[in-house]
Scaffold this motif. Structure first.
Motif, PDB file in Angstrom:
ATOM      1  N   UNK A 111       3.399   6.126  -5.338  1.00 29.65           N
ATOM      2  CA  UNK A 111       3.498   7.608  -5.243  1.00 29.65           C
ATOM      3  C   UNK A 111       4.841   7.883  -4.618  1.00 29.65           C
ATOM      4  N   UNK A 112       5.485   8.792  -5.220  1.00 28.88           N
ATOM      5  CA  UNK A 112       6.781   9.458  -4.698  1.00 28.88           C
ATOM      6  C   UNK A 112       6.604  10.997  -4.524  1.00 28.88           C
ATOM      7  N   UNK A 113       7.652  11.380  -3.777  1.00 28.11           N
ATOM      8  CA  UNK A 113       7.711  12.975  -3.439  1.00 28.11           C
ATOM      9  C   UNK A 113       8.984  13.402  -3.607  1.00 28.11           C
ATOM     10  N   UNK A 114       9.218  14.544  -4.477  1.00 28.98           N
ATOM     11  CA  UNK A 114      10.460  15.212  -4.281  1.00 28.98           C
ATOM     12  C   UNK A 114      10.328  16.449  -3.675  1.00 28.98           C
ATOM     13  N   UNK A 115      11.418  16.813  -3.149  1.00 24.07           N
ATOM     14  CA  UNK A 115      11.163  18.333  -2.487  1.00 24.07           C
ATOM     15  C   UNK A 115      12.908  18.719  -2.071  1.00 24.07           C
ATOM     16  N   UNK A 116      13.240  20.011  -2.438  1.00 21.43           N
ATOM     17  CA  UNK A 116      14.500  20.710  -2.434  1.00 21.43           C
ATOM     18  C   UNK A 116      14.136  22.019  -1.325  1.00 21.43           C
ATOM     19  N   UNK A 117      14.709  22.098  -0.340  1.00 23.05           N
ATOM     20  CA  UNK A 117      14.765  23.209   0.569  1.00 23.05           C
ATOM     21  C   UNK A 117      16.063  23.546   1.013  1.00 23.05           C
ATOM     22  N   UNK A 118      15.726  24.680   1.370  1.00 20.54           N
ATOM     23  CA  UNK A 118      17.110  25.392   1.974  1.00 20.54           C
ATOM     24  C   UNK A 118      17.233  25.161   3.678  1.00 20.54           C
ATOM     25  N   UNK A 119      18.387  24.560   4.051  1.00 25.49           N
ATOM     26  CA  UNK A 119      18.769  24.459   5.447  1.00 25.49           C
ATOM     27  C   UNK A 119      19.635  25.509   6.118  1.00 25.49           C
ATOM     28  N   UNK A 120      18.889  26.446   6.704  1.00 28.87           N
ATOM     29  CA  UNK A 120      19.601  27.484   7.146  1.00 28.87           C
ATOM     30  C   UNK A 120      20.757  27.216   8.160  1.00 28.87           C
ATOM     31  N   UNK A 121      20.656  25.793   9.090  1.00 27.42           N
ATOM     32  CA  UNK A 121      21.577  25.603  10.132  1.00 27.42           C
ATOM     33  C   UNK A 121      22.854  25.485   9.208  1.00 27.42           C
ATOM     34  N   UNK A 122      22.874  24.586   8.228  1.00 25.06           N
ATOM     35  CA  UNK A 122      24.123  24.211   7.378  1.00 25.06           C
ATOM     36  C   UNK A 122      24.279  24.743   6.325  1.00 25.06           C
TER      37      UNK A 122
ATOM     38  N   UNK B  44       0.761  -1.087   0.013  1.00 25.48           N
ATOM     39  CA  UNK B  44       0.005  -0.079   0.046  1.00 25.48           C
ATOM     40  C   UNK B  44       0.974   1.289  -0.054  1.00 25.48           C
ATOM     41  N   UNK B  45       0.434   2.187  -0.783  1.00 23.48           N
ATOM     42  CA  UNK B  45       1.298   3.479  -0.917  1.00 23.48           C
ATOM     43  C   UNK B  45       0.430   4.689  -0.858  1.00 23.48           C
ATOM     44  N   UNK B  46       0.702   5.804  -0.347  1.00 23.40           N
ATOM     45  CA  UNK B  46      -0.151   6.866  -0.121  1.00 23.40           C
ATOM     46  C   UNK B  46       0.605   8.172  -0.507  1.00 23.40           C
ATOM     47  N   UNK B  47      -0.060   9.160  -0.793  1.00 22.16           N
ATOM     48  CA  UNK B  47       0.648  10.414  -0.971  1.00 22.16           C
ATOM     49  C   UNK B  47       1.164  11.229   0.171  1.00 22.16           C
ATOM     50  N   UNK B  48       2.164  11.717   0.523  1.00 27.48           N
ATOM     51  CA  UNK B  48       2.819  12.452   1.379  1.00 27.48           C
ATOM     52  C   UNK B  48       2.216  13.893   1.277  1.00 27.48           C
ATOM     53  N   UNK B  49       2.207  14.585   2.380  1.00 24.27           N
ATOM     54  CA  UNK B  49       1.959  16.219   2.230  1.00 24.27           C
ATOM     55  C   UNK B  49       2.943  16.889   1.486  1.00 24.27           C
ATOM     56  N   UNK B  50       2.401  17.760   0.628  1.00 22.53           N
ATOM     57  CA  UNK B  50       3.420  18.700   0.047  1.00 22.53           C
ATOM     58  C   UNK B  50       3.486  19.925   0.878  1.00 22.53           C
ATOM     59  N   UNK B  51       4.964  20.112   1.185  1.00 19.51           N
ATOM     60  CA  UNK B  51       5.106  21.341   1.986  1.00 19.51           C
ATOM     61  C   UNK B  51       5.226  22.479   1.428  1.00 19.51           C
ATOM     62  N   UNK B  52       4.931  23.595   2.010  1.00 18.77           N
ATOM     63  CA  UNK B  52       5.062  24.920   1.226  1.00 18.77           C
ATOM     64  C   UNK B  52       6.203  25.741   1.660  1.00 18.77           C
ATOM     65  N   UNK B  53       6.574  26.733   1.093  1.00 12.25           N
ATOM     66  CA  UNK B  53       7.563  27.673   1.194  1.00 12.25           C
ATOM     67  C   UNK B  53       8.833  26.942   0.791  1.00 12.25           C
ATOM     68  N   UNK B  54       9.092  26.132   0.033  1.00 15.21           N
ATOM     69  CA  UNK B  54      10.373  25.432  -0.365  1.00 15.21           C
ATOM     70  C   UNK B  54      10.523  25.777  -1.637  1.00 15.21           C
ATOM     71  N   UNK B  55      12.256  25.436  -1.983  1.00  8.22           N
ATOM     72  CA  UNK B  55      12.645  25.646  -3.323  1.00  8.22           C
ATOM     73  C   UNK B  55      12.004  25.266  -4.301  1.00  8.22           C
ATOM     74  N   UNK B  56      11.767  23.696  -4.113  1.00  2.00           N
ATOM     75  CA  UNK B  56      11.116  22.973  -5.246  1.00  2.00           C
ATOM     76  C   UNK B  56      10.390  21.760  -4.644  1.00  2.00           C
ATOM     77  N   UNK B  57       9.125  21.647  -5.095  1.00  2.00           N
ATOM     78  CA  UNK B  57       8.500  20.570  -4.577  1.00  2.00           C
ATOM     79  C   UNK B  57       7.506  20.071  -5.650  1.00  2.00           C
ATOM     80  N   UNK B  58       7.277  18.498  -5.639  1.00  2.00           N
ATOM     81  CA  UNK B  58       6.409  17.870  -6.636  1.00  2.00           C
ATOM     82  C   UNK B  58       6.065  16.478  -6.267  1.00  2.00           C
ATOM     83  N   UNK B  59       5.084  16.074  -6.668  1.00  2.00           N
ATOM     84  CA  UNK B  59       4.476  14.855  -6.307  1.00  2.00           C
ATOM     85  C   UNK B  59       4.408  13.937  -7.809  1.00  2.00           C
ATOM     86  N   UNK B  60       4.703  12.636  -7.899  1.00  2.00           N
ATOM     87  CA  UNK B  60       4.458  11.936  -8.919  1.00  2.00           C
ATOM     88  C   UNK B  60       3.663  10.664  -8.550  1.00  2.00           C
TER      89      UNK B  60
END
Length: 401
Positions: free
Chosen positions: A364-375, A340-356
């Motif tokens: 279902x798979x999700x791709x996200x690119x975001x900025x890590x301020x700590x690193x 069984x597979x299900x959609x993950x929540x799509x985050x907001x305010x990130x550099x890139x985000x998409x779900x296929x």
């Protein structure tokens, strides 16, 4: 000509394709995608309900004999959240998708698919049907015929069947089966690849993720302790006293004169019912042990599993010698195991985000690119949320070696 920047949608779709193509065991299983989480996104612990088909008994004559409808609903829990994180520069978004995939997406998707298959193959521990000798690599396709007979005896549909084995077992079977095939171009290619393809009513797959099992220590002359026992536990005695690891979860055994029944005709198959131990067992100081078992001993009704309950002192025979290490290849119908597979929540305010999503293949798979301020880094990740359910373990058979 200006370069076209890769988008998050392009990356997600490529990841889904690579993920799908990298699956092994999961390709032969029933894959369920549930779109009820498409908006809010699913979380660890969410459940998908799976309804099993009815099992009815046939009655003679014109007089109606009403049967209770047993609605068997099993819940598949989305209990596995896996991801692969990596980094790439914005400049690399100018690469064509094939080069970008080769460097980043394909290896990440392959790693995720590998983990999904490992989790699915762990369900072999709940399968009671078994052919082959633990510790002895099979060398003849006759073992596939034995597995097919097991599935037939439990009324598994003849379509949608697969066998998955480790490389050693697959190589032994390919070498041992050459005389059974005509030297056609297709068969020759299969030998070169070490992959049999389709034979004996199964699609054959090869995997290095096959689970290993070590048979318990055993000892003594085990028998049933008490007549007419039913249910999912069995009291036994006659074991060597005070043995730790007497039986291990996944050990298979039979009981004298307790035969399997066909789930459609409810007639004895003439074969002893095989039971699997559901948790590790130790013997006490008197050589007694209580075993958790699957399937449950049920002697009548629509869910009948055996011809009769065991008698007192019925002999118990464990499959495999003490400490034998065996691979747990599987022959199975697709509905034996459900992914069984299900959609993950799509985050907001990130550099890139998409779900296929591919509803047909249940993925279902999700791709996200975001900025890590700590690193002070841009981090990319591919995530999947899924769960496994052994819905009909009787429609599977271990191929041991």
């Amino acid at each position: 000509m200006a370069n076209t920047l890769l988008t998050s949608d392009m990356i997600a779709k490529e990841a889904l394709m690579q993920f799908k193509n990298s699956l092994g065991f999961t390709k032969g299983a029933n894959r369920q995608y549930n779109d009820k989480f498409a908006v809010s996104g699913a979380k660890i612990g969410n459940k998908i309900d799976i309804r099993k088909p009815q099992r009815f008994q046939v009655t003679d004559g014109a007089t109606v004999s009403k049967q209770d409808v047993v609605n068997e609903v099993v819940s598949l829990t989305l209990d596995s959240r896996k991801h692969v994180a990596f980094q790439f520069s914005s400049q690399e978004l100018t690469l064509d998708i094939d080069r970008f995939s080769e460097t980043y997406v394909a290896p990440a998707a392959h790693a995720l698919a590998n983990k999904v298959d490992i989790d699915g193959l762990a369900k072999a521990a709940v399968v009671a049907n078994a052919v082959g000798t633990p510790g002895t690599t099979p060398s003849s396709l006759s073992i596939a015929g034995q597995a097919r007979a097991k599935l037939n005896q439990y009324a598994a549909p003849s379509n949608g069947r697969s066998i998955i084995l480790g490389s050693d077992e697959m190589t032994g079977l390919v070498d041992g089966a050459q005389a059974l095939f005509n030297p056609t171009k297709e068969i020759a290619r299969q030998y070169e690849d070490g992959f049999i393809g389709r034979a004996r009513g199964f699609d054959w797959r090869e995997s290095e993720n096959i689970k290993l099992h070590t048979v318990g220590a055993q000892g003594g002359t085990p028998v049933v302790n008490g007549a007419s026992q039913t249910g999912s536990s069995l009291n036994t005695d006659g074991w060597t006293a005070s043995v730790t690891g007497l039986l291990k979860e996944g050990d298979v055994f039979t009981i004298a004169d307790v035969y399997a029944v066909n789930p459609v005709s409810f007639q004895s198959t003439g074969k002893l019912q095989q039971f699997v131990v559901t948790s590790d067992v130790n013997s006490d100081g008197s050589g007694e042990a209580s075993l958790g078992i699957y399937p449950a001993i049920i002697t009548s009704g629509a869910t009948q599993t055996v011809s009769a309950a065991p008698v007192d002192n019925a002999a118990i025979t464990v499959l495999g010698s003490s400490g034998a290490i065996t691979t747990l290849g599987l022959a199975y119908h697709k509905d034996a195991f459900i992914f069984g597979c299900a959609d993950l929540e799509m985050p907001k305010n990130v550099d890139m985000a998409a779900r296929a999503v591919d509803k047909e293949s249940g993925l279902s798979i999700r791709f996200v690119r975001y900025y890590d301020g700590d690193e002070d880094q841009l981090i990319s990740r591919l995530d999947v949320l899924y769960g496994w359910l052994a819905a009909r373990p009787e429609w599977a058979c271990r191929v041991q070696g």
